[in-house]
Design a protein around this motif. Sequence first.
Motif, PDB file in Angstrom:
ATOM      1  N   ASP A 144       0.798  -1.229   0.000  1.00  0.00           N
ATOM      2  CA  ASP A 144       0.000   0.000   0.000  1.00  0.00           C
ATOM      3  C   ASP A 144       0.825   1.271   0.000  1.00  0.00           C
ATOM      4  O   ASP A 144       0.287   2.383  -0.064  1.00  0.00           O
ATOM      5  N   GLY A 145       2.164   1.175   0.104  1.00  0.00           N
ATOM      6  CA  GLY A 145       3.029   2.350   0.044  1.00  0.00           C
ATOM      7  C   GLY A 145       3.127   3.137   1.334  1.00  0.00           C
ATOM      8  O   GLY A 145       3.837   4.142   1.398  1.00  0.00           O
ATOM      9  N   ARG A 146       2.456   2.691   2.390  1.00  0.00           N
ATOM     10  CA  ARG A 146       2.492   3.439   3.644  1.00  0.00           C
ATOM     11  C   ARG A 146       3.803   3.260   4.391  1.00  0.00           C
ATOM     12  O   ARG A 146       4.184   4.082   5.209  1.00  0.00           O
ATOM     13  N   SER A 147       4.483   2.166   4.136  1.00  0.00           N
ATOM     14  CA  SER A 147       5.763   1.912   4.794  1.00  0.00           C
ATOM     15  C   SER A 147       6.811   1.570   3.739  1.00  0.00           C
ATOM     16  O   SER A 147       6.613   0.664   2.927  1.00  0.00           O
ATOM     17  N   LYS A 148       7.918   2.296   3.756  1.00  0.00           N
ATOM     18  CA  LYS A 148       8.994   2.044   2.807  1.00  0.00           C
ATOM     19  C   LYS A 148       9.971   0.988   3.324  1.00  0.00           C
ATOM     20  O   LYS A 148      10.862   0.567   2.601  1.00  0.00           O
ATOM     21  N   GLU A 149       9.800   0.606   4.570  1.00  0.00           N
ATOM     22  CA  GLU A 149      10.660  -0.401   5.181  1.00  0.00           C
ATOM     23  C   GLU A 149       9.819  -1.594   5.639  1.00  0.00           C
ATOM     24  O   GLU A 149       8.592  -1.485   5.762  1.00  0.00           O
ATOM     25  N   PRO A 150      10.457  -2.724   5.910  1.00  0.00           N
ATOM     26  CA  PRO A 150       9.711  -3.882   6.407  1.00  0.00           C
ATOM     27  C   PRO A 150       8.940  -3.536   7.672  1.00  0.00           C
ATOM     28  O   PRO A 150       9.402  -2.776   8.518  1.00  0.00           O
TER      29      PRO A 150
END
Length: 323
Positions: free
Chosen positions: A254-260
């Motif tokens: 969903d693009g809300r988090s760029k990291e794991p």
Amino acid sequence: MAGVAKTLAHTNQSADGPLVAFAAGCVIGDVVYLHGGVSKARSTEPCTNLYKYLASSRRWELVNSYGPSLSHHVCVSFGDNQIIFIGGWNGKQRTSDIHIYDATANEWNKCETTGFPIGAGLSSHTANLLSNGDILVIGREGSLRMQRRSGNAFILSGSVSKRRFEYKEYALGVASRSGHTTSSLRSSLLIVGGRSDHLLELHRISQKLFVETSTVAPSFQSVCAMTKPPCARKNHSATMVNDFCFVFGGETFDGRSKEPVSELYIIDCTQNFSWKYLGNIGVGRAGHVAFLFNNGILVHGGIGEKNQVSNLTFEISLTDFST
């Protein structure tokens, strides 16, 4: 419950293990075996090392460094001393090769394989052992994959002693996925993630799946079911404990988090496969391994903060969830 989950992330924490992501591993007795993977994010050069983790010492040891060069592969244990490694990236291409490691003889063998489609390979797939000794493989990568709307399922059968295996396509009707997980639930297969939609699939399998169980029976009666499931994810882990599937980490679509991410969920198979949120572990991971081990979940490696590969091992104790 969220506070409990965050505390559990630091139980028996150790950073002396292998620096790997997208490795393959399994448990035999009280020993965890872990092979291959990559030591840097987005690396195309997989490792050859085989490690073991002992329950008694909670430390990693290098077993040998002459195994096949592989990452994004999977494995299943067979008997009390054999590990069957399936597919993966070998540094040049995705393969459908089968390698067997004999833990008693400390010996690697590459097997003769037939039946896999020419021009395709296996990467970020899954494998589940069936009760008759065959292996169910879900997922396929390569040029042929783009020609099919649905995913691929194979039955891998053969002889460990003769080092000979055959793939046969299995009409299961699974959605196309990569970086997903598959968990055994009696005669059904629970498939999670690996695509931007259809987070969960459940398939009835004609041959009974081999199911591992825990002596601990977690209770989640006080945890409310979510009104809707979490967002889709890939490269997470799913650990089946009795009728509960623990889903941890991964990368979201969903693009809300760029990291794991670092959330811990369960899929409650006793309540119409409802999702329940247990809390934020506080340690984001993707491409890690997770095992049912010593009445807990052992997590190792993977890609973490700032896109760095980790060598951290920690345990999630299931006794904290039991009543």
